[in-house]
Motif scaffolding. Structure first.
Motif, PDB file in Angstrom:
ATOM      1  N   LEU A  76       0.829  -1.206   0.000  1.00 19.08           N
ATOM      2  CA  LEU A  76       0.000   0.000   0.000  1.00 19.08           C
ATOM      3  C   LEU A  76       0.865   1.257   0.000  1.00 19.08           C
ATOM      4  N   VAL A  77       1.934   1.229   0.778  1.00 19.03           N
ATOM      5  CA  VAL A  77       2.829   2.388   0.846  1.00 19.03           C
ATOM      6  C   VAL A  77       3.642   2.513  -0.446  1.00 19.03           C
ATOM      7  N   LEU A  78       4.130   1.396  -0.973  1.00 18.44           N
ATOM      8  CA  LEU A  78       4.875   1.426  -2.227  1.00 18.44           C
ATOM      9  C   LEU A  78       4.023   1.960  -3.370  1.00 18.44           C
ATOM     10  N   ARG A  79       2.771   1.591  -3.369  1.00 19.38           N
ATOM     11  CA  ARG A  79       1.841   2.090  -4.397  1.00 19.38           C
ATOM     12  C   ARG A  79       1.795   3.606  -4.405  1.00 19.38           C
ATOM     13  N   GLU A  80       1.762   4.203  -3.223  1.00 23.65           N
ATOM     14  CA  GLU A  80       1.731   5.669  -3.128  1.00 23.65           C
ATOM     15  C   GLU A  80       3.065   6.271  -3.549  1.00 23.65           C
ATOM     16  N   SER A  81       4.161   5.603  -3.205  1.00 30.14           N
ATOM     17  CA  SER A  81       5.481   6.145  -3.536  1.00 30.14           C
ATOM     18  C   SER A  81       5.689   6.217  -5.045  1.00 30.14           C
ATOM     19  N   ALA A  82       5.169   5.227  -5.769  1.00 34.80           N
ATOM     20  CA  ALA A  82       5.376   5.191  -7.219  1.00 34.80           C
ATOM     21  C   ALA A  82       4.598   6.280  -7.944  1.00 34.80           C
ATOM     22  N   LYS A  83       3.544   6.767  -7.349  1.00 35.35           N
ATOM     23  CA  LYS A  83       2.756   7.814  -8.001  1.00 35.35           C
ATOM     24  C   LYS A  83       3.555   9.096  -8.170  1.00 35.35           C
ATOM     25  N   GLY A 197      37.513  -6.753  -0.668  1.00 35.12           N
ATOM     26  CA  GLY A 197      37.012  -7.723  -1.628  1.00 35.12           C
ATOM     27  C   GLY A 197      35.721  -7.311  -2.300  1.00 35.12           C
ATOM     28  N   VAL A 198      35.184  -6.124  -1.969  1.00 36.36           N
ATOM     29  CA  VAL A 198      33.945  -5.619  -2.578  1.00 36.36           C
ATOM     30  C   VAL A 198      34.302  -4.467  -3.513  1.00 36.36           C
ATOM     31  N   VAL A 199      33.958  -4.613  -4.789  1.00 41.31           N
ATOM     32  CA  VAL A 199      34.277  -3.599  -5.804  1.00 41.31           C
ATOM     33  C   VAL A 199      32.993  -3.201  -6.513  1.00 41.31           C
ATOM     34  N   LEU A 200      32.771  -1.888  -6.663  1.00 38.00           N
ATOM     35  CA  LEU A 200      31.595  -1.375  -7.350  1.00 38.00           C
ATOM     36  C   LEU A 200      31.993  -0.704  -8.653  1.00 38.00           C
ATOM     37  N   ALA A 201      31.186  -0.902  -9.692  1.00 37.01           N
ATOM     38  CA  ALA A 201      31.340  -0.197 -10.962  1.00 37.01           C
ATOM     39  C   ALA A 201      29.998   0.436 -11.307  1.00 37.01           C
ATOM     40  N   GLU A 202      30.022   1.689 -11.711  1.00 38.11           N
ATOM     41  CA  GLU A 202      28.780   2.429 -11.945  1.00 38.11           C
ATOM     42  C   GLU A 202      28.041   1.914 -13.176  1.00 38.11           C
ATOM     43  N   GLN A 203      26.730   1.802 -13.031  1.00 38.37           N
ATOM     44  CA  GLN A 203      25.821   1.518 -14.138  1.00 38.37           C
ATOM     45  C   GLN A 203      24.658   2.499 -14.050  1.00 38.37           C
ATOM     46  N   ILE A 204      24.072   2.838 -15.191  1.00 38.27           N
ATOM     47  CA  ILE A 204      22.939   3.765 -15.216  1.00 38.27           C
ATOM     48  C   ILE A 204      21.710   3.016 -15.716  1.00 38.27           C
ATOM     49  N   SER A 205      20.621   3.102 -14.966  1.00 39.66           N
ATOM     50  CA  SER A 205      19.410   2.367 -15.327  1.00 39.66           C
ATOM     51  C   SER A 205      18.616   3.108 -16.392  1.00 39.66           C
ATOM     52  N   THR A 206      17.578   2.462 -16.886  1.00 39.37           N
ATOM     53  CA  THR A 206      16.651   3.078 -17.828  1.00 39.37           C
ATOM     54  C   THR A 206      16.057   4.352 -17.258  1.00 39.37           C
ATOM     55  N   THR A 207      15.883   4.395 -15.953  1.00 38.34           N
ATOM     56  CA  THR A 207      15.299   5.571 -15.306  1.00 38.34           C
ATOM     57  C   THR A 207      16.298   6.712 -15.145  1.00 38.34           C
ATOM     58  N   GLY A 208      17.564   6.437 -15.433  1.00 31.53           N
ATOM     59  CA  GLY A 208      18.595   7.439 -15.197  1.00 31.53           C
ATOM     60  C   GLY A 208      19.161   7.382 -13.797  1.00 31.53           C
ATOM     61  N   GLU A 253      -1.521   3.936 -12.233  1.00 25.18           N
ATOM     62  CA  GLU A 253      -2.689   4.722 -11.822  1.00 25.18           C
ATOM     63  C   GLU A 253      -2.433   6.218 -11.989  1.00 25.18           C
ATOM     64  N   ARG A 254      -1.235   6.654 -11.648  1.00 26.14           N
ATOM     65  CA  ARG A 254      -0.907   8.073 -11.815  1.00 26.14           C
ATOM     66  C   ARG A 254      -0.874   8.456 -13.292  1.00 26.14           C
ATOM     67  N   VAL A 255      -0.320   7.601 -14.123  1.00 23.08           N
ATOM     68  CA  VAL A 255      -0.232   7.890 -15.554  1.00 23.08           C
ATOM     69  C   VAL A 255      -1.619   7.932 -16.181  1.00 23.08           C
ATOM     70  N   TYR A 354       7.838   8.900 -16.192  1.00 23.33           N
ATOM     71  CA  TYR A 354       7.021   7.743 -15.848  1.00 23.33           C
ATOM     72  C   TYR A 354       7.244   6.608 -16.842  1.00 23.33           C
ATOM     73  N   HIS A 355       7.392   6.965 -18.117  1.00 26.84           N
ATOM     74  CA  HIS A 355       7.620   5.938 -19.133  1.00 26.84           C
ATOM     75  C   HIS A 355       8.938   5.207 -18.865  1.00 26.84           C
ATOM     76  N   ALA A 356       9.989   5.957 -18.530  1.00 24.36           N
ATOM     77  CA  ALA A 356      11.285   5.340 -18.254  1.00 24.36           C
ATOM     78  C   ALA A 356      11.212   4.429 -17.028  1.00 24.36           C
ATOM     79  N   TRP A 357      10.547   4.881 -15.975  1.00 27.43           N
ATOM     80  CA  TRP A 357      10.400   4.053 -14.771  1.00 27.43           C
ATOM     81  C   TRP A 357       9.555   2.814 -15.067  1.00 27.43           C
ATOM     82  N   ALA A 358       8.532   2.969 -15.899  1.00 29.70           N
ATOM     83  CA  ALA A 358       7.681   1.828 -16.226  1.00 29.70           C
ATOM     84  C   ALA A 358       8.475   0.739 -16.938  1.00 29.70           C
ATOM     85  N   LYS A 359       9.340   1.139 -17.863  1.00 26.93           N
ATOM     86  CA  LYS A 359      10.154   0.141 -18.566  1.00 26.93           C
ATOM     87  C   LYS A 359      11.091  -0.570 -17.587  1.00 26.93           C
ATOM     88  N   HIS A 360      11.641   0.168 -16.647  1.00 26.38           N
ATOM     89  CA  HIS A 360      12.519  -0.437 -15.652  1.00 26.38           C
ATOM     90  C   HIS A 360      11.743  -1.442 -14.793  1.00 26.38           C
TER      91      HIS A 360
END
Length: 385
Positions: A76-83, A197-208, A253-255, A354-360
């Motif tokens: 229920l809370v996640l639903r509101e956050s995505a709007k 022993g933990v190494v991070l490399a940057e990646q960019i998502s569809t949402t930016g 729902e927001r879209v 919203y379109h970019a987040w939806a694809k992700h």
């Protein structure tokens, strides 16, 4: 089954609406127009507000300062956050904390849970495997020092492997990493972000948004920080997938609301385009998609929350929910783009975000086709059984 929300669940949703009321995605540049991520960090101010409203500890028991709610309350809370496209690790932090609470050692629960519920410690999950298409637990191997012939022991665990596209990897304090042991068991290692022993490399998502490729090179994790209980990863993966469905529903729902408002104001041939049959039919189809997404979401969340027995395991309901979420949110944003015309491609208008987040969300934790295959395997196994 009764899908009526309890007073506590409704109160959580109402509190979320209050926190997210002042958040808007407008003004965020298009990912296509940026050289890197849209931001280096998540929205810390919003994170603090969520903590103050006790929305980061929904799934935690009272002893850890939580509300003791279940997957339905979280969704229920996640639903509101995505709007509002809230840029916070709400799903990952909540799901990881719930897994630690349900399956972790007393030392791990004591060290992490209260702080995670207050927003002081941030947790995320490496759930995409090596490529984003293979099972996450197979991307990392785990062996325990001092193991005997059966592969068991009580020493440190040593992790090797790669997990791709880890959400909030650069901002979380700990990453929960599924891994596979030599005797074909799944474990969950709680790995500090800054650790030998933990190494991070940057990646960019569809949402930016900024993601991280997590590389583990003989990373040693102490035994209390590794969850070995049977079913822990399967339960966490189901909760993450169901939470992703909740995000897709709120976004859709927001879209659809944005599209309805636009179609009611945009005139063509002297009439609002909302009065045209072709427009109304497309909007009605998307409304049906959203209602199907909603009912399958609550079915999956209810099964996770209640542990209710059934002819099929809860993974069947989760698969159905993700199939509808992936297909439904894609159709909803595509219809919105079509009915908005040129406004849909205008980066000064929020629909492109919203379109970019939806694809992700459509592809996160498996697209519809992957879950259709998993559902088919479940049905075949049940029939043969």
């Amino acid at each position: 089954m009764d899908f009526t929300f309890t007073e506590e669940q409704q109160a959580a949703a109402e509190a979320a609406r209050g926190v997210f009321a002042g958040v808007a995605p407008d003004g965020v540049p298009s990912p296509a127009l940026t050289r890197g991520a849209v931001a280096d960090d998540f929205d810390r101010a919003l994170w603090a507000k969520l903590a103050a409203a006790d929305l980061l500890s929904l799934l935690l028991d009272e002893e850890f300062g939580g509300a003791g709610l279940d997957a339905v309350g979280l969704c229920l809370v996640l639903r509101e956050s995505a709007k509002v496209l809230a840029r916070v690790p709400l799903l990952e932090n909540s799901a990881a904390a719930a897994a630690v609470q349900g399956y972790g050692s007393p030392e791990l629960r004591s060290a992490l849970l209260a702080r995670a519920g207050r927003g002081e410690t941030v947790l995320t999950v490496a759930a995409n495997g090596r490529t984003g298409h293979d099972p996450a637990e197979l991307a990392v191997t785990a062996r325990q020092d001092g193991t005997d012939a059966t592969g068991t022991g009580d020493g440190d665990w040593v992790l090797d492997g790669v997990q791709t596209a880890v959400s909030w990897a650069y901002n979380a304090d700990f990453v929960v990493v599924p891994a596979r042991t030599g005797d074909d068991r799944s474990v969950l290692a709680v790995v500090p972000r800054e650790h030998k022993g933990v190494v991070l490399a940057e990646q960019i998502s569809t949402t930016g948004e900024r993601l991280g490729e997590l590389r583990l090179e003989s990373a040693r994790i102490t035994a209390p920080n590794v969850i070995t209980a049977d079913g822990a990863w399967e339960w966490l993966r189901a909760l993450l997938t169901t939470g992703t469905c909740a995000l897709a529903l709120g976004l859709g729902e927001r879209v659809l609301g944005m599209t309805s408002d636009y179609a009611g104001k945009r005139e063509q041939f002297g009439h609002p385009i909302a009065s045209f049959q072709a427009v109304a039919v497309q909007a009605a189809d998307r409304y049906i998609d959203l209602r199907a997404m909603e009912v399958t979401l609550w079915q999956a969340a209810w099964r996770i929350a209640s542990g209710a027995p059934g002819a099929l395991p809860a993974s069947g309901d989760v698969a159905v929910a993700k199939i509808w979420a992936s297909e439904g949110v894609r159709r909803t944003v595509q219809t919105a783009q079509h009915l908005h015309g040129g406004f849909g491609a205008d980066v000064d208008y929020p629909l492109h975000r919203y379109h970019a987040w939806a694809k992700h969300l459509e592809l996160s934790l498996g697209p519809a086709a992957a879950h259709e295959e998993a559902l088919g395997d479940l049905l075949a196994a049940h029939h043969l059984g």
